[in-house]
Scaffold this active site. Structure first.
Site, PDB file in Angstrom:
ATOM      1  N   ASP A   1      11.028  -7.671 -66.392  1.00 33.61           N
ATOM      2  CA  ASP A   1      11.318  -7.575 -64.965  1.00 33.61           C
ATOM      3  C   ASP A   1      10.460  -8.606 -64.232  1.00 33.61           C
ATOM      4  O   ASP A   1       9.241  -8.634 -64.390  1.00 33.61           O
ATOM      5  CB  ASP A   1      10.977  -6.144 -64.499  1.00 33.61           C
ATOM      6  CG  ASP A   1      11.361  -5.914 -63.053  1.00 33.61           C
ATOM      7  OD1 ASP A   1      12.273  -5.126 -62.808  1.00 33.61           O
ATOM      8  OD2 ASP A   1      10.741  -6.529 -62.170  1.00 33.61           O
TER       9      ASP A   1
ATOM     10  N   HIS B   1      22.974  -2.397 -54.813  1.00 32.66           N
ATOM     11  CA  HIS B   1      23.995  -3.403 -55.116  1.00 32.66           C
ATOM     12  C   HIS B   1      24.713  -3.863 -53.861  1.00 32.66           C
ATOM     13  O   HIS B   1      25.072  -5.038 -53.731  1.00 32.66           O
ATOM     14  CB  HIS B   1      24.999  -2.865 -56.141  1.00 32.66           C
ATOM     15  CG  HIS B   1      24.430  -2.784 -57.515  1.00 32.66           C
ATOM     16  ND1 HIS B   1      23.854  -3.875 -58.138  1.00 32.66           N
ATOM     17  CD2 HIS B   1      24.327  -1.761 -58.385  1.00 32.66           C
ATOM     18  CE1 HIS B   1      23.420  -3.508 -59.332  1.00 32.66           C
ATOM     19  NE2 HIS B   1      23.694  -2.234 -59.506  1.00 32.66           N
TER      20      HIS B   1
ATOM     21  N   CYS C   1      25.158  -3.240 -63.472  1.00 38.60           N
ATOM     22  CA  CYS C   1      23.891  -3.590 -64.102  1.00 38.60           C
ATOM     23  C   CYS C   1      23.594  -2.784 -65.361  1.00 38.60           C
ATOM     24  O   CYS C   1      22.555  -2.970 -65.963  1.00 38.60           O
ATOM     25  CB  CYS C   1      22.759  -3.445 -63.101  1.00 38.60           C
ATOM     26  SG  CYS C   1      22.385  -1.735 -62.723  1.00 38.60           S
TER      27      CYS C   1
ATOM     28  N   HIS D   1      21.028   3.554 -55.722  1.00 36.95           N
ATOM     29  CA  HIS D   1      21.399   2.495 -56.646  1.00 36.95           C
ATOM     30  C   HIS D   1      22.581   1.680 -56.101  1.00 36.95           C
ATOM     31  O   HIS D   1      22.571   0.458 -56.136  1.00 36.95           O
ATOM     32  CB  HIS D   1      21.743   3.099 -58.001  1.00 36.95           C
ATOM     33  CG  HIS D   1      21.876   2.092 -59.084  1.00 36.95           C
ATOM     34  ND1 HIS D   1      20.786   1.534 -59.709  1.00 36.95           N
ATOM     35  CD2 HIS D   1      22.966   1.502 -59.625  1.00 36.95           C
ATOM     36  CE1 HIS D   1      21.200   0.654 -60.587  1.00 36.95           C
ATOM     37  NE2 HIS D   1      22.520   0.618 -60.568  1.00 36.95           N
TER      38      HIS D   1
ATOM     39  N   ASP E   1      17.015  -9.916 -61.998  1.00 33.93           N
ATOM     40  CA  ASP E   1      15.637 -10.150 -62.455  1.00 33.93           C
ATOM     41  C   ASP E   1      15.201  -9.265 -63.619  1.00 33.93           C
ATOM     42  O   ASP E   1      14.035  -9.196 -63.932  1.00 33.93           O
ATOM     43  CB  ASP E   1      14.659 -10.000 -61.282  1.00 33.93           C
ATOM     44  CG  ASP E   1      14.217  -8.570 -61.038  1.00 33.93           C
ATOM     45  OD1 ASP E   1      15.050  -7.659 -61.190  1.00 33.93           O
ATOM     46  OD2 ASP E   1      13.042  -8.385 -60.705  1.00 33.93           O
ATOM     47  N   GLU E   2      16.156  -8.622 -64.235  1.00 32.54           N
ATOM     48  CA  GLU E   2      15.781  -7.625 -65.231  1.00 32.54           C
ATOM     49  C   GLU E   2      16.684  -7.674 -66.449  1.00 32.54           C
ATOM     50  O   GLU E   2      17.881  -7.898 -66.306  1.00 32.54           O
ATOM     51  CB  GLU E   2      16.012  -6.259 -64.594  1.00 32.54           C
ATOM     52  CG  GLU E   2      14.841  -5.368 -64.609  1.00 32.54           C
ATOM     53  CD  GLU E   2      15.131  -4.127 -63.787  1.00 32.54           C
ATOM     54  OE1 GLU E   2      15.596  -3.157 -64.399  1.00 32.54           O
ATOM     55  OE2 GLU E   2      14.900  -4.146 -62.567  1.00 32.54           O
TER      56      GLU E   2
ATOM     57  N   CYS F   1      26.109   2.207 -64.812  1.00 31.55           N
ATOM     58  CA  CYS F   1      26.495   1.372 -63.674  1.00 31.55           C
ATOM     59  C   CYS F   1      27.241   0.160 -64.206  1.00 31.55           C
ATOM     60  O   CYS F   1      26.755  -0.549 -65.086  1.00 31.55           O
ATOM     61  CB  CYS F   1      25.270   0.933 -62.895  1.00 31.55           C
ATOM     62  SG  CYS F   1      25.671  -0.300 -61.645  1.00 31.55           S
TER      63      CYS F   1
END
Ligand code: DCP
Ligand code: CA
Ligand code: CA
Length: 611
Positions: A110, A569, A550, A565, A201-202, A547
């Site tokens: 991350d 998004h 992601c 969550h 970023d993950e 999801c």
């Protein structure tokens, strides 16, 4: 019940802010030394009286009702019930334990203060300054310097300014983040070609093979990978290494920023790790779930899930109880999920506040046109159209209608969409300027007509394939007839993204109150699609818990968490719109935060999948 924790101190009297918990009163990495009371007070003072505040209070009331409801259920449990559920729980734990796989090594990475770090790289004069990426209405992230003041993601910018007077603002630039994200993914690719990117970023990497082939440890891989990312991007990241994804994610946060934490592939080490781990650290356990588990069963660490296993099995759906017990055992995903075939499509629009019905119908028509284009491009047709409205009072309404056959022409869809919107008139919608409560109209369709996607071999982060169990979608009759706003408000449980329509519990299990339709988490214990988002992706819950954007895993019904969550998004996509839509002026109205939450979404849900 002896295990029930006492009622928490009420925040009344002269310290009302103490009970005021919102997404942005929660600590993120880098906020350890923050004067929480001061932050809470500022947020409370600045938001009280607003629609946002009212909604927070409404949610708080619902949570309290849920807690009371659960306590009442708990009180009805007899000794016999408890010993019965103890047996159920023990059997379940044995099964779960038997599924433990310690043969894989997962790494979760991350980026640190991602947007802020990219902006600082782009403009080194920002280095060391308290920085917020975003606007007065919404902060996407804050630098670690700003976090010391309590400034964090998802907080309105004007509150950030109040907390940190020298706060520097930078507008988000999505293209830049995507560029850096791609650089990181090139590095990930070298360690795991099937890496799972869960956001810009993950990512999760299965590094088992790398470790075996190169004869190196997970720790060495993490060190090397982080150095490579720094080398190639100039940015730092943090990493966690563990036998499964759930734990790896928790581990990557431990030594943030620019750090790593390794948990060996050893059962004892895992159990020791989770024994003191606060449940809130687990992805999927948000504010409401945390409060319920803590206040009803006195559970605050993962291990306590096992001690209270009988109660978890007695009070929650099988699906939720399984999840809680696996958390207690430190179990998580170890296999790379298969790629799914895309089965849905949607579009959304942001528009200015209006109660002008002709304008609303115009927006609906525009959206329908966009959807039609997308549908036709992709060879899709749909049958059930759902209109979702979010009013100025944050209430969500959902209406659905089913066409006689599969449709994908503008004319056909518009007939149904118009019918749904008409039934809601008069409707007063305000400007949707705040990201979480932005006001798009979206139209989604999903069905089985899909032209097989040739790109299933594409890298995982590009996929947005959805698979839905169509048998569990609510029928349009129930949705149209049974649903009303009162139903949502009067119900002690919170409705899902399908607007409060109730589904039968599809998970057969012996329940204390077997007439319950919803789980105690306010969950619809079924597989469902619950959310939408604007292009370029559409968020849905694959198999009811993954999801689609992601790959984050959130079991059905963690509605609060899912909402957060989805908001995330939505924020991403709106920021993207803001950055790319240079023609659209940033009006002052867009900075209004509290008084503009309204939303219309339209989905076309699959009604029947044809072969
Ligand atoms: N983001 C957003 N809105 C949110 C949360 C995050 O737009 N509510 C964006 C900005 C972040 C990026 O996503 O930079 C990554 O989110 P993280 O939660 O990983 O936060 P950061 O990377 O900023 O900080 P860190 O991971 O160091 O805590
Ligand atoms: Ca990050
Ligand atoms: Ca992240």
């Amino acid at each position: 019940m002896s295990s029930a924790a006492g009622t928490p101190p009420e925040g009344g009297g002269d310290r009302p802010w103490q009970s005021y918990h919102t997404a942005y009163t929660n600590a993120k990495a880098g906020m350890e030394g923050v004067d929480r009371e001061k932050v809470q007070k500022v947020i409370y003072e600045m938001s009280k009286g607003s629609k946002y505040f009212e909604n927070e209070q409404r949610k708080e009331t619902l949570t309290k009702q849920k807690i009371e409801h659960l306590r009442a259920q708990c009180a009805t449990l007899t000794d016999n019930d408890i010993s019965h559920f103890q047996k159920v729980a023990e059997k379940k734990m044995l099964e779960l334990e038997a599924s433990r796989d310690l043969s894989k090594i997962w790494l979760h990475t991350d980026m640190d203060a991602f947007y802020a770090a990219v902006e600082t790289l782009n403009d080194p004069s920002l280095k060391g300054k308290p920085l917020a990426v975003g606007s007065m209405s919404m902060i996407a992230t804050a630098s670690y310097e700003a976090r010391k003041f309590g400034v964090r993601a998802a907080m309105p910018g004007f509150i950030g300014c109040k907390l940190c007077p020298g706060l520097v603002f930078v507008r988000p630039n999505f293209e830049r983040y995507t560029h850096y994200s791609e650089l990181t993914r090139k590095v990930f690719q070298r360690y795991d070609p099937n890496f799972i990117a869960t956001s810009l970023d993950e990512a999760y990497l299965n590094i088992t093979n790398v470790c075996i082939e190169r004869g190196i440890t997970g720790e060495e891989v993490a060190t090397e990978l982080r150095a490579a990312i720094h080398q190639e991007t100039g940015l730092t990241c943090s990493a966690g290494v563990a036998p499964n994804r759930m734990i790896a994610k928790v581990c990557s946060d431990i030594n943030k920023p620019n750090g790593q934490f390794i948990l060996p592939n050893d059962r004892e080490a895992v159990l020791t790790f989770v024994s003191t781990l606060p449940i809130r650290k687990i992805g999927g356990i948000g504010k409401v779930t945390e409060q319920m588990l803590c206040q009803v069963l006195g559970i605050s660490t993962c291990q306590e899930m096992l001690q209270k296993a009988a109660f978890l099995c007695a009070l929650f759906s099988e699906c939720s109880a399984d999840f809680f017990l696996s958390v207690g055992l430190g179990l998580g995903g170890t296999e790379t999920p298969e790629q799914r075939q895309r089965k849905s499509i949607s579009c959304e629009r942001t528009f200015a506040a209006t109660n002008d019905s002709s304008l609303l119908f115009e927006k609906l028509a525009n959206l329908t046109e966009n959807l039609t284009d997308d549908l036709q491009k992709e060879g899709l047709k749909g049958k059930t159209l759902t209109l979702k409205l979010k009013t100025a009072d944050f209430e969500v309404r959902t209406r659905a209608v089913t066409a006689r056959g599969y449709i994908n022409s503008k004319e056909d869809i518009l007939i149904y969409a118009t019918k749904l919107l008409k039934a809601e008139m008069p409707l007063s919608l305000r400007l949707m300027g705040k990201w979480q409560d932005n006001g798009p109209i979206s139209v989604t369709t999903k069905d089985g007509y899909l032209v097989p996607d040739a790109g299933t071999g594409a890298s995982t982060y590009q996929q947005d394939f959805f698979v839905h169990d169509e048998s569990i979608f609510i029928s349009e009759q129930r949705n149209l007839v049974n649903y009303s706003n009162e139903a949502v408000l009067n119900d002690p449980v919170i409705s899902d993204g399908l607007g409060g329509a109730k589904l039968d519990d599809v998970t057969p299990s012996a329940k204390v109150m077997n007439t319950e339709k919803l789980d105690n988490l306010g969950q619809l214990t079924s597989h469902e699609a619950t959310a939408s988002r604007s292009k370029p992706g559409q968020q849905l819950w694959i198999d009811g818990y993954i999801c689609s954007i992601c790959r984050f895993e959130l079991p059905p019904g963690f509605e609060e968490e899912r909402q957060e969550h989805s908001d995330f998004h939505l924020a991403e996509s709106l920021q993207q719109e803001e950055t790319t839509d240079s023609k659209r002026p940033i009006s002052n109205e867009r900075y209004l935060y509290f008084d503009m939450p309204s939303q219309i979404n339209c989905f076309l849900l699959p009604f029947q999948v044809t072969s």
